[in-house]
Every structure is written in structure tokens, then in C-alpha cells.
Design an enzyme around this catalytic site. Structure first.
Site, PDB file in Angstrom:
ATOM      1  N   GLU A 238      52.569  70.606  29.880  1.00  5.36           N
ATOM      2  CA  GLU A 238      51.998  71.357  31.005  1.00  5.36           C
ATOM      3  C   GLU A 238      52.752  72.676  31.055  1.00  5.36           C
ATOM      4  OE1 GLU A 238      51.857  72.961  34.497  1.00  5.36           O
ATOM      5  OE2 GLU A 238      52.724  71.098  35.250  1.00  5.36           O
TER       6      GLU A 238
ATOM      7  N   CYS B   7      53.034  77.280  38.413  1.00  7.39           N
ATOM      8  CA  CYS B   7      52.219  77.528  37.218  1.00  7.39           C
ATOM      9  C   CYS B   7      50.771  77.703  37.620  1.00  7.39           C
ATOM     10  CB  CYS B   7      52.428  76.471  36.146  1.00  7.39           C
ATOM     11  SG  CYS B   7      52.398  74.848  36.771  1.00  7.39           S
TER      12      CYS B   7
HETATM   13  C1  UN1 Z   1      53.524  73.505  38.800  1.00  4.99           C
HETATM   14  O1  UN1 Z   1      53.556  74.658  39.237  1.00  4.99           O
HETATM   15  O2  UN1 Z   1      54.145  73.191  37.748  1.00  4.99           O
HETATM   16  O3  UN1 Z   1      48.812  72.651  42.115  1.00  4.99           O
HETATM   17  C2  UN1 Z   1      52.850  72.389  39.483  1.00  4.99           C
HETATM   18  C3  UN1 Z   1      49.903  73.009  42.572  1.00  4.99           C
HETATM   19  C4  UN1 Z   1      50.956  71.956  42.778  1.00  4.99           C
HETATM   20  C5  UN1 Z   1      51.633  71.637  41.496  1.00  4.99           C
HETATM   21  C6  UN1 Z   1      52.056  72.810  40.685  1.00  4.99           C
HETATM   22  N1  UN1 Z   1      50.337  70.788  43.308  1.00  4.99           N
HETATM   23  O4  UN1 Z   1      50.135  74.167  42.876  1.00  4.99           O
END
Ligand code: UN1
Length: 509
Positions: free
Chosen positions: A262, A296
Site C-alpha cells: 500500500e 496516502c
Molecule cells: C494511509 O494514509 O496510509 O482512508 C491510510 C483514510 C484512512 C486510512 C489512510 N482511513 O484516509
């Protein structure tokens, strides 16, 4: 405040960096000083895991797996249920530690710990639903089905931006599937990891279960490399940058291990001429400045129909003027500091490059100069108006710099959106069903996540989370992502007194 939190979790100044359950594995590794992004003052020191401690941890985990895989899956779910319960009890303190160590606002820290609780609930239900299919055999009196077995020791490499939630997505699911976990937390957020380890270890002790079911190691790149090269770890689930994911993916593939990646996102929101701007503006605002642009899933690009461009810009600029930036532990704060000095430098360099390449700064951010915050990693966010051909649109700058791009036709907007190497999250703001359905069709978004009338960030744990292209292709968390943590076995049973061969092959003795 910090001392209260550390006392509450019984953490002292220097901590061993490798843990199997409650046992700290003595490590001769060097010390890592943890600084608070709020004021750059040291919070604690962590001993990095050395090779010897690493070997010991893996051996413990291997031993624990032999026992844990024989615990029935719903009973494994019961352990995860207890962990979820413990997290409910500790939500306040753990959230505060997340805010303090990593710098995200208290509200978002509560959200992060809530994600942990939610995934535990999900995993508990899942522990009774690890279903396999049955098939009809082409041969008489034969039965075919598939079953799922645990993989073994799962390696989890997590990033600083979700220091605890992403580990829990992986571990809660991996555990109900019968695996044991070794977690390499980000070297920027080792304290929150240590607390999570303590909480799960208490539960393992209370249930007289092997401590190696949950292990924690600390370190930088080198430790990740040991894990990636290690045949004893059949799955490495890694969250972080694209270069890190490339290195992990290639190393794990060389030994035919599985990896679940990821990686970076470069997420866009399309705002069409039919958008409800009362929804679109706050969604863009939260998407861009939430976690100081360090999710992310953060919104990095706004692709706006030319007819509403002026209004979007003026409302967004107005919203940016009202941002409360400050101590993440203050409940009124919208945006806390960036994670460390390096992140500040990279953001400032990003703004410089943007200007040099001709980006028109609608809001020019920079270092926050307020006296009481000047020792911390505080910045103010930026918005730049650019053309679709602007070269830096291709890059993920992990900071609150939002690009706005104008478009005239929806097909063009989708093309702009998809025309980047990453493919994590995407969204369209529209009240027009045709536009929404086009965006969701196979001609539309190429991302792992496609939303309508909500932001790019804030995915719920019930869906599979991850993305395409350089985002790495992995899916974690909900839906059937659990299959990544198990091996599939196809079974064919002959209960006749003959041996018919498949495909009608005749083979007479
Ligand atoms: C991440 O930034 O690695 O969808 C995960 C989202 C959160 C998870 C982000 N539930 O922004």
C-alpha cells in the site's frame, strides 16, 4: 501531559526495541531518539533491533504459530474481541499519544484509534466467516471444495502517518486467520507501537497464549530488508513510499514470498459544473489539510470545471484563511505540525519548485512563524493553480500543497485524473447521475477507491483498501482482503470404488 500518558502506559525513557509479547528482547542495537514534532524535544529513546534480537523474535513467532494455528478461528476472534475492548478503554490516552508523537490533530487521532476498534469488530465477525467455495466435480462420487489455511509469520511494515491503525488492519485480520505477526513500526513513531504491543501482550498473558503471537521490532531500512529476505516470513505487508515498496516487492518476489503493498497516492477530486459546492469545498479542504496532507489518501489535485473555477477558488481560499494550526493536543486544532524537520524541508522545497515551474500560488504557505510554535515542525498549507501538463502533478509531495487544474469536458477531467503513476483514491463531486456513473464506469477512474460526493480520504474499514499502478495493487482491511493472509487449498475427494481420471483420460493397467 506527555508524562501522564507515558506513566499511564508505564513507559520509561529508554525502551528495548524488540518485543515478543511482554518480553523485551535484549538488543545491543544503537539508540534512536524520538522527537515530538510539536517542539522537537526528545520524548524517549528506543533501542534499534539488531540481527541477533531479530532472529530471536522470529524464532519466538514461529513457535507461537504452531500453537496459535490450532486455536479454532472463532476463539482467535475472541482474543481480537478482547483487544478491541481494551482499545475502547484506552482510546483517550492512546489517541493523545498518537497526536503527541506523530502530530496529527486530536480529532483525527481519535479517528485513527476508532479505525482500530472498527477493524477488531470486523475481524471478530470474520473469524466465523473464513468461507471456501464448493465445486461440482466432473467425476461421479467425487467432492471438490477449497479451504483456507493460515500462512505463518506475517511481517508488517507500517508508516508514520497512520502509526497504529494500519498495523491493526493487518494484525487483526492476520490473527483471526491463524497467523502470528512481527511488526516493524515506523522509526518516527515507535512509542505508539510500543503501547499497542503492551496492550495486546496483556491480553495474551491473561488468556495464557504464547507471547510470540504479537512481536514488535524497531529500525530503519535494514530491518525491513531482513524481513523481506527472510523465507520464514511468507507474507510481507508494507505501507509507505513507492521506492520502499519497490524494494520490498522485488526482494520478496525473488524468494516467491507474497507481498501486500500500500504505497503512494496522488489523489484527485473532480468538481463538476453540477457539484454541490457546500459539500465539495469542505471535502476538498479536509482532504488537503487533514493530517497536514500526510495521508496516502490526501487530496493533492482538484480538477475543477471552468464554469465553477472562480467560485471554488474564492471559497477555498477563504476556508484556508480560517484554518486553526497548532498543538495537535488542543481539541480545536485543524492542522498539527508535519512529522519532522525533514518533512518541513521537503514541503518548502516543493513550494519553491512549484513556483519555479510556473505554478500560480493562490495561497502561498511556508514555515509557520508564530512565536509559541516556532520550535515545532509547523507549516501553513498552499494552493497552486497549474495546467494539466504541469510536471509536478505526477509526483506525490507528502505535504499540504494542493494543485487546482481547470477542465472543460468530463472525459478530459477523468483523463487528467488518471494520467499519473499512482492509483489509490479518487472522487467526483456532482449531483448529476450521468457524470457520477461515467466516473465509476470502466472508462472512468482507474483507482482502487472511487467515491461520489465524499472526499478522497477517510475510507471506512469495511471496504478493501488499496490501489493500482504504483500504489502497489494490495488490498488490506475489509471485504475479502483476508484472503491475502491465508493460503488456498483445493481439495478433491473420491468416495467411489473406482478411479476415473479427469478430462476422460483412459489409463488401463
Ligand atoms: C494511509 O494514509 O496510509 O482512508 C491510510 C483514510 C484512512 C486510512 C489512510 N482511513 O484516509
Amino acid at each position: 501531559m506527555l508524562q501522564n500518558i507515558l506513566d499511564h502506559f508505564q513507559i520509561n525513557g529508554v525502551n528495548e526495541g524488540s518485543w515478543t509479547g511482554q518480553q523485551s528482547v535484549i538488543s545491543s542495537g544503537s539508540l534512536l531518539e524520538v522527537l515530538s514534532p510539536h517542539n522537537n524535544q526528545p520524548i524517549a529513546s528506543i533501542k534499534l533491533t539488531d540481527k541477533q534480537a531479530y532472529q530471536k523474535v522470529v524464532e519466538e513467532a514461529q513457535g507461537a504459530f504452531l500453537k496459535w494455528r490450532n486455536v479454532p478461528a472463532p476463539k482467535r476472534g475472541e482474543i481480537v474481541r478482547q483487544f478491541g475492548h481494551k482499545l475502547r478503554e484506552e482510546k483517550e490516552m492512546l489517541s493523545k499519544l498518537v497526536a503527541h508523537e506523530m502530530g496529527k490533530s486530536l480529532q483525527e487521532s481519535y479517528g485513527e484509534v476508532q479505525e482500530m476498534i472498527d477493524i477488531c469488530d470486523f475481524a471478530v465477525g470474520l473469524s466465523r466467516q473464513l468461507y471456501g467455495l464448493t465445486m461440482h466435480s466432473e467425476r461421479p462420487m467425487h467432492r471438490m471444495y477449497e479451504q483456507w489455511h493460515p500462512l505463518g509469520v506475517v511481517g508488517i511494515i507500517s508508516a508514520f502517518n497512520f502509526p497504529v491503525a494500519v498495523w491493526s488492519w493487518n494484525s487483526a485480520i492476520a490473527w483471526v486467520c491463524g497467523n502470528v505477526c512481527i511488526w516493524k513500526a515506523s522509526e518516527k513513531t515507535p512509542l505508539t507501537a510500543l503501547v499497542c504491543q503492551k496492550l495486546i501482550a496483556e491480553i495474551l498473558v491473561a488468556n495464557q497464549l504464547p507471547q510470540g503471537i504479537s512481536c514488535l521490532i524497531s529500525g530503519a531500512r535494514e530491518v525491513g530488508e531482513w524481513m523481506s529476505e527472510d523465507n520464514r516470513l511468507p507474507l510481507i505487508s508494507a505501507t509507505g513510499s513507492v521506492p520502499m515498496g519497490k524494494a520490498v516487492g522485488q526482494t520478496v518476489a525473488k524468494r516467491f514470498g507474497k507481498s501486500l503493498l500500500e504505497l503512494g497516492g496522488n489523489n484527485a477530486m473532480i468538481i463538476t459544473e453540477n457539484a454541490d459546492l457546500n459539500i465539495a469545498i469542505p471535502a476538498a479542504y479536509f482532504g488537503a489539510i487533514g493530517t497536514s496532507g500526510q495521508r496516502c489518501t490526501s487530496t493533492r489535485r482538484l480538477i475543477v470545471h471552468r464554469s465553477v473555477l472562480e467560485e471554488v477558488i474564492s471559497r477555498l481560499v477563504n476556508a484556508y484563511a480560517q484554518i486553526t494550526i497548532g498543538d495537535p493536543l488542543d481539541a480545536k486544532t485543524h492542522m498539527g505540525p508535519l512529522v519532522d524537520k525533514l518533512a518541513v524541508e521537503s514541503y518548502l522545497a516543493g513550494i519553491d519548485v512549484c513556483k519555479k515551474l510556473g505554478g500560480q500560488m493562490l495561497v502561498e504557505g511556508g514555515r509557520l512563524e508564530a512565536d509559541h510554535l516556532k520550535n515545532g515542525c509547523y507549516v501553513t498549507p498552499s494552493i497552486a493553480l497549474v495546467d494539466a501538463s504541469f510536471p509536478n502533478l505526477q509526483k506525490e509531495l507528502f505535504a499540504p500543497l494542493l494543485y487546482i487544474i481547470a477542465y472543460d469536458d468530463l472525459k478530459e477531467a477523468v483523463k487528467i485524473q488518471n494520467d499519473v503513476p499512482q492509483g489509490l483514491s479518487s472522487t467526483i463531486m456532482t449531483t448529476n447521475i450521468r457524470e457520477a456513473e461515467y466516473f465509476l464506469s470502466h472508462n472512468g477512474s482507474d483507482c482502487g477507491i472511487a467515491n461520489v460526493n465524499i472526499g478522497t480520504s477517510g475510507a471506512e474499514i469495511g471496504g478493501a483498501f488499496g490501489g493500482e499502478k504504483e500504489t502497489g495493487g494490495g488490498r488490506e482491511s475489509g471485504s475479502d482482503a483476508w484472503r491475502n493472509y491465508m493460503r488456498r487449498q483445493t481439495v478433491t475427494i473420491n468416495y467411489s470404488d473406482e478411479l476415473p481420471l479427469s478430462q476422460g483420460i483412459k489409463f488401463e493397467l
